[in-house]
Design an enzyme around this catalytic site. Structure first.
Site: not given
Length: 442
Positions: A21, A45-46
């Site tokens: 994402k 987390g990204h």
């Protein structure tokens, strides 16, 4: 009629999280003036890769990597202020200006040390008793949401009033230390340590605290495009996921409204982010799971080529074939407008692929994921076999440039799920994206 109002897009994960994402939020932010985080905590987390440089974010919306974009942390987020300030410091060290662009809702519940202690002690107690663990990250997310629902949470706005904060803190510690010491056989949490730490960071946080609901509505009326960024994935939603192996918040698109303080009529498009295969971190059922630790197997290929380790925890992700029946459930509860398929390039080189179109459950055929972990654990996947491709898809930016079998695979996903694919990601890099329909265009 006001014709200046902006268009707003919600980005949600449709599997068990880790769908990629962050990259898509970052990519779409080119067309947005604000990015909103509306649930979860620093258990999410990204990872963004921009010009080959990797950046991991846990609390701050991914839009922070675009100069001039406002970022909002909505009331649906549970907030660890020390972790937020640590993340800000890391971004500032990398030359990213954060503080003037970040707004934090005064209604965010605070994650405090006793929440972390409870989270860790509970999982340890489950392990000791032989009970299956939920697989939490141990960061205090669940206990903080419990306090929120029980109406005893300390919130960001309480930091402005030290006496009020202290009184609430004493009451909470009396309750939670009793549980820690007498029921979980863990150490108590010290009042002075928690209070002094909170007062120390209150001043640094204060300039970023805002009425996020009001600011978002004003930005919308002024014509700003807003992007609402979900954390985790639909199948980890506390109501609609594989309960009880879920997170403690609502990850679905509808919560973008409640978790940020806007009306649902302001949500114009819902983009579902979906890996070209499936992964899951932690415990819980996974119908299409493969053997992913044995070298040379398709599961090992996905885990290795896809670098399947959690952004926040580093835990290995379980891997499996694409599950269209799962995606039908996600489409139903999110009201998906379109899909973005990520990590298509990870499947390069596999001779054949399997696509789950439904399950056998108690002797009956079903075409949508059932609700509840017990039923899902009994599901036997029904597969179609699809021929793979050997040509690389890495960096492809036009659909007709994909290998024929890759196009056929994507088209079959559309047919089985009933949701159009509007975007495809062909590597972690920001620019390696195929666009068929832009979510910010009506």
């Amino acid at each position: 009629m006001n014709t200046t109002q902006g268009r707003n897009v919600v980005v949600v994960g449709t599997q068990w999280g880790d769908e990629g994402k962050g990259k898509l939020v970052d990519w779409l932010t080119e067309s947005a003036q604000g990015v909103v985080r509306f649930q979860g905590g620093h258990n999410a987390g990204h990872t963004l890769v921009i010009n080959g440089v990797k950046t991991a974010l846990h609390l701050i919306p991914s839009g922070i990597m675009r100069a001039g974009v406002k970022c909002y942390i909505g009331n649906g987020v549970v907030l660890s202020v020390p972790k937020l300030l640590e993340e800000i410091a890391g971004l500032e060290k990398a030359g990213v200006e954060v503080r003037s662009r970040l707004r934090v809702s005064e209604a965010c519940p605070l994650i405090l040390p006793y929440h972390v202690a409870l989270d860790v002690a509970r999982e340890a107690a489950k392990e000791k008793s032989g009970t299956e663990k939920i697989g939490t990250t141990g960061r205090g997310i669940g206990p903080t949401y419990e306090d929120k629902v029980a109406r005893r949470a300390l919130r960001v706005q309480d930091l402005k009033y030290p006496e009020r904060f202290a009184a609430k803190l004493r009451d909470n510690l009396a309750l939670h230390n009793d549980v820690l010491v007498n029921h979980l056989h863990a150490s108590p949490v010290d009042f002075d340590t928690v209070f002094n730490e909170a007062m120390a960071y209150a001043k640094e946080l204060a300039p970023m605290v805002a009425d996020v609901s009001r600011e978002l509505n004003e930005a919308h009326k002024a014509g700003a495009n807003l992007l609402f960024e979900g954390a985790q994935g639909t199948l980890l939603d506390v109501d609609h996921g594989t309960y009880p192996f879920v997170t403690s918040s609502n990850c679905v698109a509808g919560n973008a409204a409640a978790g940020s303080g806007v009306g649902p009529g302001m949500l114009h498009y819902v983009l579902g982010i979906t890996k070209a295969y499936c992964t899951r971190v932690g415990g819980g059922p996974f119908p299409t799971e493969l053997e992913w630790e044995k070298e040379g197997t398709p599961g090992w290929h996905m885990a290795t080529v896809g670098a399947e380790k959690g952004t926040t925890t580093g835990r290995a992700r379980r891997c499996g074939w694409f599950d269209a029946a799962l995606l039908k459930r996600s489409a139903q509860v999110n009201g998906l407008t379109g899909l973005c398929i990520t990590k298509l390039d990870v499947l390069d080189g596999l001779k054949e692929l399997k696509l789950c179109t439904g399950y056998m459950l108690d002797g009956e055929t079903i075409d949508i994921l059932p609700m509840g972990a017990d039923e899902i654990a009994r599901c036997e996947p029904i597969y179609e076999t699809i021929e793979g491709w050997s040509d690389s898809t890495v960096g492809v930016t036009q659909f007709d440039q994909l290998p024929t079998n890759a196009r056929l695979y994507l088209q079959r996903i559309e047919q089985v799920t009933g949701v159009p694919i509007h975007m495809v990601s062909t590597s972690p890099d920001r620019d390696h994206t195929i666009l068929m329909h832009h979510p910010f265009l009506a």
